[in-house]
Motif scaffolding. Structure first.
Motif, short mmCIF file in Angstrom:
data_model
loop_
_atom_site.label_atom_id
_atom_site.label_comp_id
_atom_site.label_asym_id
_atom_site.label_seq_id
_atom_site.Cartn_x
_atom_site.Cartn_y
_atom_site.Cartn_z
N ARG A 1 0.82 -1.23 0.00
CA ARG A 1 0.00 0.00 0.00
C ARG A 1 0.85 1.27 0.00
O ARG A 1 0.52 2.23 -0.69
N THR A 2 1.92 1.29 0.77
CA THR A 2 2.68 2.53 0.89
C THR A 2 3.89 2.61 -0.04
O THR A 2 4.34 3.71 -0.36
N THR A 3 4.42 1.47 -0.48
CA THR A 3 5.62 1.51 -1.33
C THR A 3 5.41 0.91 -2.72
O THR A 3 6.25 1.10 -3.61
N GLY A 4 4.30 0.16 -2.89
CA GLY A 4 4.08 -0.50 -4.17
C GLY A 4 4.88 -1.78 -4.34
O GLY A 4 4.78 -2.46 -5.37
N ARG A 5 5.68 -2.12 -3.34
CA ARG A 5 6.50 -3.33 -3.43
C ARG A 5 5.77 -4.54 -2.87
O ARG A 5 4.82 -4.41 -2.11
N HIS A 6 6.28 -5.71 -3.21
CA HIS A 6 5.65 -6.95 -2.75
C HIS A 6 6.32 -7.45 -1.48
O HIS A 6 7.45 -7.10 -1.18
N GLY A 7 5.61 -8.30 -0.77
CA GLY A 7 6.19 -8.96 0.39
C GLY A 7 5.88 -8.27 1.70
O GLY A 7 5.28 -7.20 1.76
N ALA B 1 16.51 -4.10 7.48
CA ALA B 1 16.32 -2.66 7.72
C ALA B 1 16.99 -1.84 6.62
O ALA B 1 16.43 -0.85 6.14
N GLU B 2 18.16 -2.28 6.20
CA GLU B 2 18.90 -1.57 5.16
C GLU B 2 18.11 -1.53 3.86
O GLU B 2 18.09 -0.52 3.15
N GLU B 3 17.44 -2.64 3.53
CA GLU B 3 16.59 -2.68 2.33
C GLU B 3 15.38 -1.76 2.51
O GLU B 3 15.04 -0.98 1.61
N LEU B 4 14.76 -1.83 3.67
CA LEU B 4 13.52 -1.08 3.91
C LEU B 4 13.73 0.42 3.84
O LEU B 4 12.88 1.15 3.31
N VAL B 5 14.86 0.91 4.35
CA VAL B 5 15.08 2.36 4.30
C VAL B 5 15.39 2.84 2.88
O VAL B 5 15.43 4.05 2.63
N GLY B 6 15.54 1.92 1.96
CA GLY B 6 15.72 2.29 0.55
C GLY B 6 14.42 2.32 -0.22
O GLY B 6 14.40 2.68 -1.40
N TYR B 7 13.30 1.96 0.43
CA TYR B 7 12.01 1.92 -0.26
C TYR B 7 11.26 3.23 -0.04
O TYR B 7 11.17 3.73 1.08
N ASP B 8 10.70 3.76 -1.11
CA ASP B 8 9.97 5.03 -1.07
C ASP B 8 8.52 4.78 -0.64
O ASP B 8 7.78 4.08 -1.33
N ALA B 9 8.13 5.36 0.49
CA ALA B 9 6.78 5.14 1.04
C ALA B 9 5.82 6.28 0.72
O ALA B 9 4.87 6.53 1.45
N ARG B 10 6.06 6.95 -0.41
CA ARG B 10 5.22 8.10 -0.77
C ARG B 10 3.80 7.73 -1.16
O ARG B 10 2.93 8.60 -1.22
N GLN B 11 3.56 6.46 -1.53
CA GLN B 11 2.20 6.10 -1.94
C GLN B 11 1.21 6.19 -0.78
O GLN B 11 0.01 6.20 -0.99
#
Length: 239
Positions: free
Chosen positions: A55-61, A68-78
């Protein structure tokens, strides 16, 4: 005087649960916030409402499948109104470092016994590291989380999130040693409010976005309200 909490920062004005959202809340002079936590795969506290990323990043899973390192690279603008700049999923530690809130409601969603234990211990460790133990209340609707708080981190202030009245929220709050009751505003009758406050509970109602409703609940005497529009709440309640 009814206090104001920014819901996921300023959810109505900026992408929810992002640094931009919490900064927007502070810009309005609102120094109390409510946010949601999930653990990353490597056990860090991440600020995101859903257990999944879609819902917030458009990514799956699921959040827990990512470091944490991966998550802080995801854009939560949605997760909110349009925003020009990318808004990464923040670590709770980043918000503790960058946002000077006088009180934090940290909501933990339902969790298994093991995950509940890991989460509350992580919150206590982080709050201790930043000297914020007295500025944090951990809230949940999950019995498993509330039991973990009682068992493992009794010095952490805790609160019950009550969305439905099928169980008496005041009894559940008392049984779990809660100091705060985060009450869906539809459940907030003057009678229940008075009873809760006599029981020593701080009653925080959510999610309150209409000025007329803000005024009505403030007139009832609620201790605080949680809103997507902290700026509007300030304008409404300080007139």
């Amino acid at each position: 005087m009814t206090l104001i909490y920014g819901h996921r920062g300023a959810k109505g004005e900026a992408p929810e649960n992002t640094l931009a959202s919490f900064q927007k809340c502070l810009e309005h002079g609102v120094r109390r916030c409510e946010l949601d936590l999930h653990l990353s795969r490597d056990g860090e506290l991440m600020v995101i409402h859903d257990p999944t990323l879609k819902r917030t990043t458009g990514r799956h899973g699921k959040v827990v499948q990512h470091s944490a390192e991966e998550l802080v690279g995801y854009d939560a603008r949605q997760g909110g109104p349009g925003w020009v700049h990318p808004c990464p999923i923040p670590r709770l530690s980043e918000l503790f470092e960058k946002c000077d809130f006088e009180h934090w409601q940290l909501e933990v969603k339902s969790a298994s016994r093991v995950r509940a234990a890991r989460t509350v211990l992580a919150i206590q460790a982080l709050a201790e590291r930043y000297g914020l133990l007295d500025k944090v209340t951990v809230t949940s609707s999950s019995r498993e989380v509330l039991r973990a708080l009682n068992r493992l981190t009794p010095q952490l202030s805790r609160g019950l999130v009550a969305e439905y009245a099928w169980l008496d929220p005041l009894k559940v709050a008392k049984h779990n040693g809660c100091e705060l009751l985060a009450l869906n505003w539809t459940l907030c009758t003057p009678e229940r409010l008075e009873k809760a406050q006599k029981q020593g509970l701080h009653v925080s109602v959510w999610t309150v976005n209409e000025p007329a409703l803000m005024r009505r609940l403030a007139d009832f005497g609620v201790d605080s309200l949680i809103t997507d529009f902290p700026g509007l709440a300030v304008a409404t309640l300080t007139r």
